[in-house]
Design a protein around this motif. Structure first.
Motif, PDB file in Angstrom:
ATOM      1  N   ASN A 251      43.310  59.571  59.929  1.00 42.83           N
ATOM      2  CA  ASN A 251      42.306  60.868  59.877  1.00 42.83           C
ATOM      3  C   ASN A 251      42.643  61.528  58.613  1.00 42.83           C
ATOM      4  O   ASN A 251      42.215  62.760  58.284  1.00 42.83           O
ATOM      5  N   SER A 252      43.104  60.822  57.465  1.00 40.36           N
ATOM      6  CA  SER A 252      43.203  61.321  56.069  1.00 40.36           C
ATOM      7  C   SER A 252      43.005  60.081  55.181  1.00 40.36           C
ATOM      8  O   SER A 252      43.128  58.951  55.375  1.00 40.36           O
ATOM      9  N   VAL A 253      42.587  60.600  53.840  1.00 43.09           N
ATOM     10  CA  VAL A 253      42.172  59.330  53.041  1.00 43.09           C
ATOM     11  C   VAL A 253      43.683  59.089  52.102  1.00 43.09           C
ATOM     12  O   VAL A 253      44.324  60.081  51.951  1.00 43.09           O
ATOM     13  N   PRO A 254      43.923  58.301  51.342  1.00 46.73           N
ATOM     14  CA  PRO A 254      44.931  58.010  50.551  1.00 46.73           C
ATOM     15  C   PRO A 254      45.429  58.795  49.646  1.00 46.73           C
ATOM     16  O   PRO A 254      46.675  59.077  49.081  1.00 46.73           O
ATOM     17  N   TRP A 255      44.398  59.354  48.901  1.00 45.08           N
ATOM     18  CA  TRP A 255      44.477  60.233  47.851  1.00 45.08           C
ATOM     19  C   TRP A 255      44.641  61.589  48.251  1.00 45.08           C
ATOM     20  O   TRP A 255      45.024  62.515  47.335  1.00 45.08           O
ATOM     21  N   PHE A 281      35.937  53.393  57.574  1.00 45.69           N
ATOM     22  CA  PHE A 281      35.189  54.225  58.344  1.00 45.69           C
ATOM     23  C   PHE A 281      34.106  54.911  57.460  1.00 45.69           C
ATOM     24  O   PHE A 281      34.481  55.098  56.520  1.00 45.69           O
ATOM     25  N   ARG A 282      32.964  54.814  57.918  1.00 46.14           N
ATOM     26  CA  ARG A 282      32.332  54.487  59.159  1.00 46.14           C
ATOM     27  C   ARG A 282      31.788  53.134  58.805  1.00 46.14           C
ATOM     28  O   ARG A 282      31.180  52.914  57.859  1.00 46.14           O
ATOM     29  N   TRP A 290      35.235  55.553  53.846  1.00 39.82           N
ATOM     30  CA  TRP A 290      36.428  55.932  53.373  1.00 39.82           C
ATOM     31  C   TRP A 290      37.711  55.322  54.155  1.00 39.82           C
ATOM     32  O   TRP A 290      37.481  54.844  55.154  1.00 39.82           O
ATOM     33  N   PRO A 291      38.642  55.171  53.461  1.00 38.37           N
ATOM     34  CA  PRO A 291      39.995  54.376  54.186  1.00 38.37           C
ATOM     35  C   PRO A 291      40.764  55.264  54.956  1.00 38.37           C
ATOM     36  O   PRO A 291      41.848  55.880  54.592  1.00 38.37           O
ATOM     37  N   LEU A 292      40.444  55.419  56.325  1.00 36.74           N
ATOM     38  CA  LEU A 292      41.039  56.115  57.293  1.00 36.74           C
ATOM     39  C   LEU A 292      42.306  55.459  57.851  1.00 36.74           C
ATOM     40  O   LEU A 292      43.273  55.975  58.195  1.00 36.74           O
ATOM     41  N   ASP A 293      42.080  54.127  57.911  1.00 33.88           N
ATOM     42  CA  ASP A 293      43.149  53.221  58.705  1.00 33.88           C
ATOM     43  C   ASP A 293      44.136  52.849  57.609  1.00 33.88           C
ATOM     44  O   ASP A 293      43.736  52.075  56.855  1.00 33.88           O
ATOM     45  N   GLN A 294      45.429  53.034  57.674  1.00 32.29           N
ATOM     46  CA  GLN A 294      46.437  52.891  56.729  1.00 32.29           C
ATOM     47  C   GLN A 294      47.496  51.993  57.155  1.00 32.29           C
ATOM     48  O   GLN A 294      47.948  52.165  58.436  1.00 32.29           O
ATOM     49  N   ILE A 295      48.235  51.372  56.358  1.00 32.57           N
ATOM     50  CA  ILE A 295      49.589  50.585  57.008  1.00 32.57           C
ATOM     51  C   ILE A 295      50.350  50.591  55.328  1.00 32.57           C
ATOM     52  O   ILE A 295      50.250  50.329  54.285  1.00 32.57           O
ATOM     53  N   LEU A 296      51.507  51.824  55.668  1.00 30.26           N
ATOM     54  CA  LEU A 296      52.346  52.195  54.575  1.00 30.26           C
ATOM     55  C   LEU A 296      53.701  51.430  55.002  1.00 30.26           C
ATOM     56  O   LEU A 296      54.031  51.392  56.287  1.00 30.26           O
ATOM     57  N   PHE A 297      54.601  51.263  53.896  1.00 36.75           N
ATOM     58  CA  PHE A 297      55.916  50.555  54.251  1.00 36.75           C
ATOM     59  C   PHE A 297      56.884  50.761  53.313  1.00 36.75           C
ATOM     60  O   PHE A 297      56.393  51.084  51.937  1.00 36.75           O
ATOM     61  N   PHE A 312      33.747  44.791  64.796  1.00 37.05           N
ATOM     62  CA  PHE A 312      33.829  44.405  66.007  1.00 37.05           C
ATOM     63  C   PHE A 312      33.128  45.165  67.143  1.00 37.05           C
ATOM     64  O   PHE A 312      33.153  44.796  68.355  1.00 37.05           O
ATOM     65  N   GLY A 313      32.447  46.102  66.709  1.00 35.71           N
ATOM     66  CA  GLY A 313      31.833  47.129  67.539  1.00 35.71           C
ATOM     67  C   GLY A 313      32.302  48.616  67.446  1.00 35.71           C
ATOM     68  O   GLY A 313      31.574  49.328  68.127  1.00 35.71           O
ATOM     69  N   SER A 314      33.519  48.671  67.107  1.00 38.40           N
ATOM     70  CA  SER A 314      33.985  50.201  66.717  1.00 38.40           C
ATOM     71  C   SER A 314      33.388  50.851  65.533  1.00 38.40           C
ATOM     72  O   SER A 314      32.568  50.010  64.792  1.00 38.40           O
ATOM     73  N   ASP A 315      33.537  51.919  65.383  1.00 38.39           N
ATOM     74  CA  ASP A 315      33.053  52.724  63.879  1.00 38.39           C
ATOM     75  C   ASP A 315      34.148  52.652  62.982  1.00 38.39           C
ATOM     76  O   ASP A 315      34.034  53.113  61.789  1.00 38.39           O
ATOM     77  N   HIS A 316      35.283  51.853  63.371  1.00 35.20           N
ATOM     78  CA  HIS A 316      36.339  51.651  62.307  1.00 35.20           C
ATOM     79  C   HIS A 316      36.575  50.000  62.082  1.00 35.20           C
ATOM     80  O   HIS A 316      36.296  49.367  63.000  1.00 35.20           O
ATOM     81  N   TYR A 317      36.623  49.610  60.901  1.00 29.70           N
ATOM     82  CA  TYR A 317      37.205  48.402  60.718  1.00 29.70           C
ATOM     83  C   TYR A 317      38.552  48.198  60.997  1.00 29.70           C
ATOM     84  O   TYR A 317      39.315  48.962  60.728  1.00 29.70           O
TER      85      TYR A 317
END
Length: 363
Positions: A251-255, A281-282, A290-297, A312-317
Protein backbone atom coordinates in the motif's frame (compact mmCIF):
# COMPACT_ATOMS: atom_id res chain seq x y z
CA UNK A 1 -4.01 29.21 -29.86
CA UNK A 2 -5.31 32.28 -28.01
CA UNK A 3 -3.70 33.97 -25.06
CA UNK A 4 -6.62 32.70 -22.94
CA UNK A 5 -5.78 29.12 -23.85
CA UNK A 6 -2.12 29.78 -23.11
CA UNK A 7 -3.06 31.05 -19.64
CA UNK A 8 -5.11 27.89 -19.10
CA UNK A 9 -2.09 25.75 -19.98
CA UNK A 10 0.04 27.73 -17.55
CA UNK A 11 -2.57 27.26 -14.83
CA UNK A 12 -2.36 23.50 -15.28
CA UNK A 13 1.42 23.66 -15.13
CA UNK A 14 1.22 25.54 -11.83
CA UNK A 15 -1.23 22.99 -10.44
CA UNK A 16 0.95 20.05 -11.47
CA UNK A 17 4.06 21.73 -10.08
CA UNK A 18 2.24 22.24 -6.79
CA UNK A 19 1.27 18.58 -6.45
CA UNK A 20 4.82 17.65 -7.45
CA UNK A 21 6.44 19.54 -4.59
CA UNK A 22 3.80 19.05 -1.87
CA UNK A 23 5.14 15.55 -0.97
CA UNK A 24 8.40 17.21 0.06
CA UNK A 25 6.53 18.18 3.23
CA UNK A 26 7.45 15.74 6.02
CA UNK A 27 3.97 14.66 7.07
CA UNK A 28 1.80 11.57 7.40
CA UNK A 29 -1.26 13.41 6.09
CA UNK A 30 -2.79 10.94 3.64
CA UNK A 31 -3.82 13.30 0.86
CA UNK A 32 -0.27 14.68 0.67
CA UNK A 33 1.37 11.26 0.84
CA UNK A 34 -1.03 10.07 -1.88
CA UNK A 35 0.57 12.54 -4.28
CA UNK A 36 3.64 10.28 -4.30
CA UNK A 37 1.63 7.58 -6.07
CA UNK A 38 0.84 9.13 -9.49
CA UNK A 39 4.34 10.42 -10.25
CA UNK A 40 4.43 8.71 -13.64
CA UNK A 41 1.10 10.22 -14.65
CA UNK A 42 2.10 13.67 -13.37
CA UNK A 43 5.43 13.41 -15.20
CA UNK A 44 3.83 12.85 -18.59
CA UNK A 45 1.20 15.54 -18.03
CA UNK A 46 3.93 17.99 -17.08
CA UNK A 47 5.99 16.98 -20.09
CA UNK A 48 3.12 17.64 -22.50
CA UNK A 49 1.88 20.86 -20.93
CA UNK A 50 5.32 22.36 -20.40
CA UNK A 51 6.19 21.61 -24.04
CA UNK A 52 3.00 23.37 -25.14
CA UNK A 53 3.83 26.33 -22.90
CA UNK A 54 7.30 26.61 -24.45
CA UNK A 55 5.80 26.55 -27.94
CA UNK A 56 3.43 29.36 -26.88
CA UNK A 57 6.19 31.44 -25.30
CA UNK A 58 5.48 34.31 -27.66
CA UNK A 59 1.98 34.63 -26.19
CA UNK A 60 2.93 34.57 -22.54
CA UNK A 61 4.22 37.29 -20.27
CA UNK A 62 7.32 37.30 -18.11
CA UNK A 63 5.22 35.65 -15.41
CA UNK A 64 4.43 32.91 -17.89
CA UNK A 65 8.13 32.43 -18.53
CA UNK A 66 8.66 31.98 -14.80
CA UNK A 67 5.83 29.42 -14.73
CA UNK A 68 7.51 27.49 -17.54
CA UNK A 69 10.70 27.46 -15.48
CA UNK A 70 8.81 26.12 -12.48
CA UNK A 71 7.25 23.48 -14.70
CA UNK A 72 10.69 22.40 -15.89
CA UNK A 73 11.89 22.18 -12.28
CA UNK A 74 8.87 20.04 -11.39
CA UNK A 75 9.49 17.86 -14.42
CA UNK A 76 13.10 17.40 -13.37
CA UNK A 77 12.05 16.51 -9.83
CA UNK A 78 9.64 13.85 -11.05
CA UNK A 79 12.31 12.45 -13.38
CA UNK A 80 14.77 12.35 -10.47
CA UNK A 81 12.32 10.34 -8.34
CA UNK A 82 11.43 7.93 -11.14
CA UNK A 83 14.85 7.49 -12.74
CA UNK A 84 15.99 4.61 -10.48
CA UNK A 85 12.95 2.62 -11.63
CA UNK A 86 13.76 2.97 -15.30
CA UNK A 87 15.89 0.77 -17.51
CA UNK A 88 18.44 3.62 -17.68
CA UNK A 89 19.42 3.03 -14.05
CA UNK A 90 21.76 0.32 -12.79
CA UNK A 91 20.10 -2.74 -11.26
CA UNK A 92 19.91 -2.72 -7.47
CA UNK A 93 19.65 -6.51 -7.37
CA UNK A 94 22.05 -8.35 -9.62
CA UNK A 95 20.72 -10.99 -12.02
CA UNK A 96 22.03 -14.54 -11.71
CA UNK A 97 21.98 -17.07 -14.53
CA UNK A 98 22.72 -20.06 -12.31
CA UNK A 99 22.38 -21.07 -8.68
CA UNK A 100 23.83 -23.84 -6.54
CA UNK A 101 21.60 -26.86 -6.11
CA UNK A 102 19.13 -26.39 -3.30
CA UNK A 103 19.77 -22.67 -2.87
CA UNK A 104 17.12 -21.36 -5.24
CA UNK A 105 13.40 -20.98 -4.61
CA UNK A 106 10.42 -19.24 -6.17
CA UNK A 107 8.05 -16.91 -4.34
CA UNK A 108 4.59 -15.87 -5.50
CA UNK A 109 2.55 -13.14 -3.82
CA UNK A 110 -1.05 -12.38 -4.71
CA UNK A 111 -3.71 -10.07 -3.33
CA UNK A 112 -6.78 -12.05 -4.36
CA UNK A 113 -9.28 -9.34 -3.34
CA UNK A 114 -11.92 -10.34 -0.86
CA UNK A 115 -14.84 -9.76 -3.23
CA UNK A 116 -13.24 -11.79 -6.02
CA UNK A 117 -14.61 -15.34 -6.11
CA UNK A 118 -12.86 -16.72 -9.17
CA UNK A 119 -10.68 -19.20 -7.33
CA UNK A 120 -10.15 -21.37 -10.41
CA UNK A 121 -8.35 -18.58 -12.27
CA UNK A 122 -6.06 -17.96 -9.32
CA UNK A 123 -5.33 -21.66 -8.85
CA UNK A 124 -4.33 -21.81 -12.52
CA UNK A 125 -1.75 -19.08 -11.83
CA UNK A 126 -0.37 -21.07 -8.90
CA UNK A 127 -0.16 -24.20 -11.01
CA UNK A 128 1.64 -22.36 -13.82
CA UNK A 129 4.23 -20.75 -11.51
CA UNK A 130 4.58 -23.75 -9.16
CA UNK A 131 6.14 -21.64 -6.39
CA UNK A 132 7.98 -22.92 -3.36
CA UNK A 133 6.51 -20.18 -1.17
CA UNK A 134 3.09 -18.62 -1.68
CA UNK A 135 1.72 -15.56 0.11
CA UNK A 136 -1.98 -14.83 -0.42
CA UNK A 137 -3.61 -11.64 0.87
CA UNK A 138 -7.19 -10.45 1.46
CA UNK A 139 -8.41 -13.97 2.14
CA UNK A 140 -11.58 -14.77 4.06
CA UNK A 141 -13.49 -17.91 4.99
CA UNK A 142 -14.64 -18.40 1.39
CA UNK A 143 -11.07 -18.24 0.14
CA UNK A 144 -9.91 -20.53 2.93
CA UNK A 145 -12.27 -23.23 1.67
CA UNK A 146 -11.41 -22.57 -1.96
CA UNK A 147 -7.67 -22.90 -1.31
CA UNK A 148 -7.91 -26.31 0.34
CA UNK A 149 -6.94 -27.99 -2.94
CA UNK A 150 -3.44 -26.54 -2.43
CA UNK A 151 -2.91 -28.64 0.69
CA UNK A 152 -1.70 -31.62 -1.34
CA UNK A 153 0.90 -29.51 -3.14
CA UNK A 154 2.09 -27.50 -0.15
CA UNK A 155 2.76 -29.55 2.99
CA UNK A 156 3.21 -26.40 5.09
CA UNK A 157 0.41 -23.89 5.65
CA UNK A 158 -0.44 -21.13 8.10
CA UNK A 159 -3.38 -18.78 7.83
CA UNK A 160 -5.17 -16.01 9.65
CA UNK A 161 -8.73 -14.87 8.95
CA UNK A 162 -9.78 -11.97 11.18
CA UNK A 163 -13.31 -11.79 12.46
CA UNK A 164 -15.19 -8.97 10.80
CA UNK A 165 -12.15 -7.66 8.93
CA UNK A 166 -11.76 -10.19 6.13
CA UNK A 167 -9.83 -7.80 3.91
CA UNK A 168 -6.75 -8.47 6.04
CA UNK A 169 -6.79 -12.24 5.94
CA UNK A 170 -3.49 -13.89 5.06
CA UNK A 171 -2.45 -17.38 3.95
CA UNK A 172 1.09 -18.72 3.57
CA UNK A 173 1.68 -22.01 1.73
CA UNK A 174 5.11 -23.58 1.42
CA UNK A 175 6.80 -26.61 -0.08
CA UNK A 176 9.77 -25.80 2.15
CA UNK A 177 9.79 -26.38 5.92
CA UNK A 178 8.58 -23.39 7.92
CA UNK A 179 10.29 -22.65 11.23
CA UNK A 180 8.34 -21.00 14.05
CA UNK A 181 5.72 -19.40 11.79
CA UNK A 182 3.63 -16.76 13.49
CA UNK A 183 1.35 -13.84 12.80
CA UNK A 184 2.33 -10.71 14.67
CA UNK A 185 -0.23 -7.99 15.37
CA UNK A 186 1.59 -4.76 15.78
CA UNK A 187 -1.08 -2.12 16.25
CA UNK A 188 -4.48 -3.84 16.21
CA UNK A 189 -6.04 -7.29 16.35
CA UNK A 190 -6.85 -7.79 12.69
CA UNK A 191 -3.86 -6.65 10.56
CA UNK A 192 -1.28 -9.47 10.66
CA UNK A 193 2.35 -9.57 9.70
CA UNK A 194 3.62 -13.07 8.90
CA UNK A 195 7.08 -13.85 10.28
CA UNK A 196 8.81 -17.20 9.87
CA UNK A 197 11.97 -19.02 9.01
CA UNK A 198 12.13 -20.98 5.77
CA UNK A 199 14.50 -23.91 5.46
CA UNK A 200 15.87 -24.17 1.94
CA UNK A 201 16.75 -27.45 0.29
CA UNK A 202 20.41 -26.61 0.87
CA UNK A 203 19.74 -26.66 4.62
CA UNK A 204 20.17 -22.89 5.01
CA UNK A 205 17.46 -21.01 6.90
CA UNK A 206 16.23 -17.64 5.66
CA UNK A 207 13.59 -15.35 7.14
CA UNK A 208 10.34 -14.42 5.40
CA UNK A 209 8.19 -11.45 6.42
CA UNK A 210 4.79 -11.07 4.76
CA UNK A 211 3.05 -7.71 5.07
CA UNK A 212 -0.23 -6.11 4.12
CA UNK A 213 -0.28 -2.85 6.09
CA UNK A 214 -3.45 -1.01 6.91
CA UNK A 215 -4.02 1.81 4.40
CA UNK A 216 -5.82 5.03 5.26
CA UNK A 217 -9.51 4.55 4.53
CA UNK A 218 -10.35 8.23 4.27
CA UNK A 219 -8.57 11.42 3.23
CA UNK A 220 -8.67 12.59 6.84
CA UNK A 221 -6.77 9.56 8.15
CA UNK A 222 -2.96 9.56 8.48
CA UNK A 223 -0.55 7.05 6.98
CA UNK A 224 0.73 6.25 10.48
CA UNK A 225 -0.28 2.58 10.66
CA UNK A 226 0.90 1.81 7.15
CA UNK A 227 4.24 3.53 7.61
CA UNK A 228 4.91 1.91 10.97
CA UNK A 229 4.08 -1.57 9.66
CA UNK A 230 6.61 -1.25 6.85
CA UNK A 231 9.24 0.17 9.18
CA UNK A 232 8.69 -2.58 11.74
CA UNK A 233 9.18 -5.19 9.02
CA UNK A 234 12.39 -3.41 8.04
CA UNK A 235 13.64 -3.39 11.62
CA UNK A 236 12.98 -7.14 11.82
CA UNK A 237 14.97 -7.66 8.64
CA UNK A 238 17.82 -5.44 9.76
CA UNK A 239 18.19 -7.17 13.13
CA UNK A 240 17.79 -10.76 11.91
CA UNK A 241 20.82 -13.07 11.72
CA UNK A 242 19.12 -14.77 8.76
CA UNK A 243 18.92 -13.35 5.25
CA UNK A 244 15.44 -11.85 4.94
CA UNK A 245 12.75 -11.33 2.31
CA UNK A 246 9.99 -8.78 2.93
CA UNK A 247 7.03 -9.15 0.56
CA UNK A 248 3.38 -8.29 0.23
CA UNK A 249 0.94 -5.59 -0.78
CA UNK A 250 2.71 -2.59 0.73
CA UNK A 251 0.00 0.00 0.00
CA UNK A 252 2.92 2.27 -0.84
CA UNK A 253 4.97 2.82 -3.99
CA UNK A 254 8.69 2.02 -4.25
CA UNK A 255 9.80 5.66 -4.58
CA UNK A 256 7.82 6.83 -1.56
CA UNK A 257 10.00 8.08 1.33
CA UNK A 258 8.74 5.46 3.80
CA UNK A 259 9.51 2.63 1.37
CA UNK A 260 13.01 3.94 0.71
CA UNK A 261 13.60 4.36 4.47
CA UNK A 262 12.38 0.80 5.09
CA UNK A 263 14.77 -0.46 2.41
CA UNK A 264 17.70 1.34 4.04
CA UNK A 265 16.86 0.15 7.55
CA UNK A 266 16.30 -3.44 6.45
CA UNK A 267 19.23 -3.47 3.98
CA UNK A 268 16.68 -4.49 1.36
CA UNK A 269 17.16 -4.51 -2.40
CA UNK A 270 14.35 -3.63 -4.78
CA UNK A 271 14.37 -5.68 -8.01
CA UNK A 272 12.38 -2.95 -9.77
CA UNK A 273 15.32 -0.56 -9.58
CA UNK A 274 16.91 -0.68 -13.02
CA UNK A 275 14.24 -2.96 -14.45
CA UNK A 276 11.09 -0.86 -14.66
CA UNK A 277 8.10 0.21 -12.62
CA UNK A 278 5.90 -2.82 -13.38
CA UNK A 279 2.61 -1.63 -11.85
CA UNK A 280 0.38 -4.12 -10.05
CA UNK A 281 -2.70 -2.05 -9.11
CA UNK A 282 -5.28 -1.42 -10.48
CA UNK A 283 -5.84 -4.12 -13.06
CA UNK A 284 -8.79 -2.31 -14.65
CA UNK A 285 -7.26 1.18 -14.87
CA UNK A 286 -4.43 2.77 -16.81
CA UNK A 287 -4.81 6.03 -14.89
CA UNK A 288 -4.72 4.51 -11.40
CA UNK A 289 -1.73 2.27 -11.98
CA UNK A 290 1.18 1.83 -9.61
CA UNK A 291 3.39 -0.89 -8.10
CA UNK A 292 1.88 -1.63 -4.68
CA UNK A 293 2.86 -5.33 -4.56
CA UNK A 294 6.54 -5.69 -3.79
CA UNK A 295 9.23 -8.27 -3.04
CA UNK A 296 12.34 -6.87 -1.36
CA UNK A 297 15.30 -8.93 -0.18
CA UNK A 298 18.71 -8.60 1.38
CA UNK A 299 22.08 -8.72 -0.36
CA UNK A 300 22.62 -12.42 0.39
CA UNK A 301 20.18 -13.14 -2.46
CA UNK A 302 20.71 -12.94 -6.18
CA UNK A 303 17.80 -12.53 -8.58
CA UNK A 304 17.06 -15.31 -11.04
CA UNK A 305 13.72 -13.98 -12.24
CA UNK A 306 11.21 -11.27 -11.36
CA UNK A 307 7.95 -10.32 -12.99
CA UNK A 308 4.32 -9.30 -12.82
CA UNK A 309 1.91 -12.04 -13.91
CA UNK A 310 -1.38 -11.82 -15.84
CA UNK A 311 -4.62 -10.82 -14.13
CA UNK A 312 -6.84 -13.48 -12.58
CA UNK A 313 -9.89 -11.53 -11.42
CA UNK A 314 -8.44 -9.45 -8.58
CA UNK A 315 -7.73 -5.73 -8.73
CA UNK A 316 -4.04 -6.60 -8.18
CA UNK A 317 -1.69 -8.44 -10.49
CA UNK A 318 0.33 -11.22 -8.81
CA UNK A 319 4.11 -10.91 -8.56
CA UNK A 320 6.74 -13.63 -8.60
CA UNK A 321 10.46 -13.76 -7.91
CA UNK A 322 12.97 -16.58 -8.13
CA UNK A 323 15.87 -15.99 -5.75
CA UNK A 324 19.25 -17.60 -5.18
CA UNK A 325 20.57 -17.67 -1.63
CA UNK A 326 24.28 -17.19 -2.20
CA UNK A 327 25.97 -15.36 0.69
CA UNK A 328 29.52 -14.44 -0.19
CA UNK A 329 29.15 -15.11 -3.91
CA UNK A 330 30.72 -12.68 -6.35
CA UNK A 331 28.26 -10.43 -8.14
CA UNK A 332 25.94 -9.78 -5.22
CA UNK A 333 24.80 -6.16 -4.97
CA UNK A 334 25.60 -4.00 -1.97
CA UNK A 335 22.65 -3.29 0.29
CA UNK A 336 21.53 0.29 0.91
CA UNK A 337 22.75 1.82 4.15
CA UNK A 338 20.62 3.59 6.74
CA UNK A 339 20.85 7.37 6.89
CA UNK A 340 21.45 9.14 10.19
CA UNK A 341 18.10 9.41 11.91
CA UNK A 342 16.39 6.57 10.00
CA UNK A 343 16.18 4.28 13.04
CA UNK A 344 14.98 7.05 15.35
CA UNK A 345 12.34 8.12 12.81
CA UNK A 346 11.16 4.51 12.52
CA UNK A 347 10.91 4.07 16.27
CA UNK A 348 8.95 7.32 16.62
CA UNK A 349 6.59 6.20 13.85
CA UNK A 350 6.01 2.85 15.57
CA UNK A 351 5.27 4.47 18.92
CA UNK A 352 2.80 6.85 17.28
CA UNK A 353 1.12 3.92 15.51
CA UNK A 354 0.64 2.09 18.80
CA UNK A 355 -1.44 5.01 20.02
CA UNK A 356 -3.43 5.22 16.79
CA UNK A 357 -4.00 1.45 16.74
CA UNK A 358 -5.18 1.38 20.34
CA UNK A 359 -7.63 4.19 19.54
CA UNK A 360 -8.99 2.34 16.50
CA UNK A 361 -9.44 -0.90 18.43
CA UNK A 362 -11.38 0.98 21.05
CA UNK A 363 -13.85 2.45 18.58
Amino acid sequence: MSACAARLVLSFVVALATVTFLPLIDTNTWWIRYLDFPRVQIFFCLLILTAIAIILRSQISKVGTIVVGIGLLALGHQAFKLYPFSSLSANAAESFDTCSTGSSFTLLIANVRKRNEDAAAFLNVVEAVNPDLLLILETDNWWDRSLQSLDDRFPEKVQFIPEGHGAFGMHVFSRLPLINPEFQFLFDGYTPMAVMGVKLRSGAVVQFVGVHPHPPLAWSQPTTLRDASLLQAALLAGSSPSATIVAGAFNSVPWEPVTRRAARIGRLLDPRIGRGIMPTFRVDSSLISWPLDQILFQEEFGLLEFGVLPAFGSDHYPVTASLCHAPGRDGLAAAPEANPGDIAEAEDSIEEAKVVGATNDGE
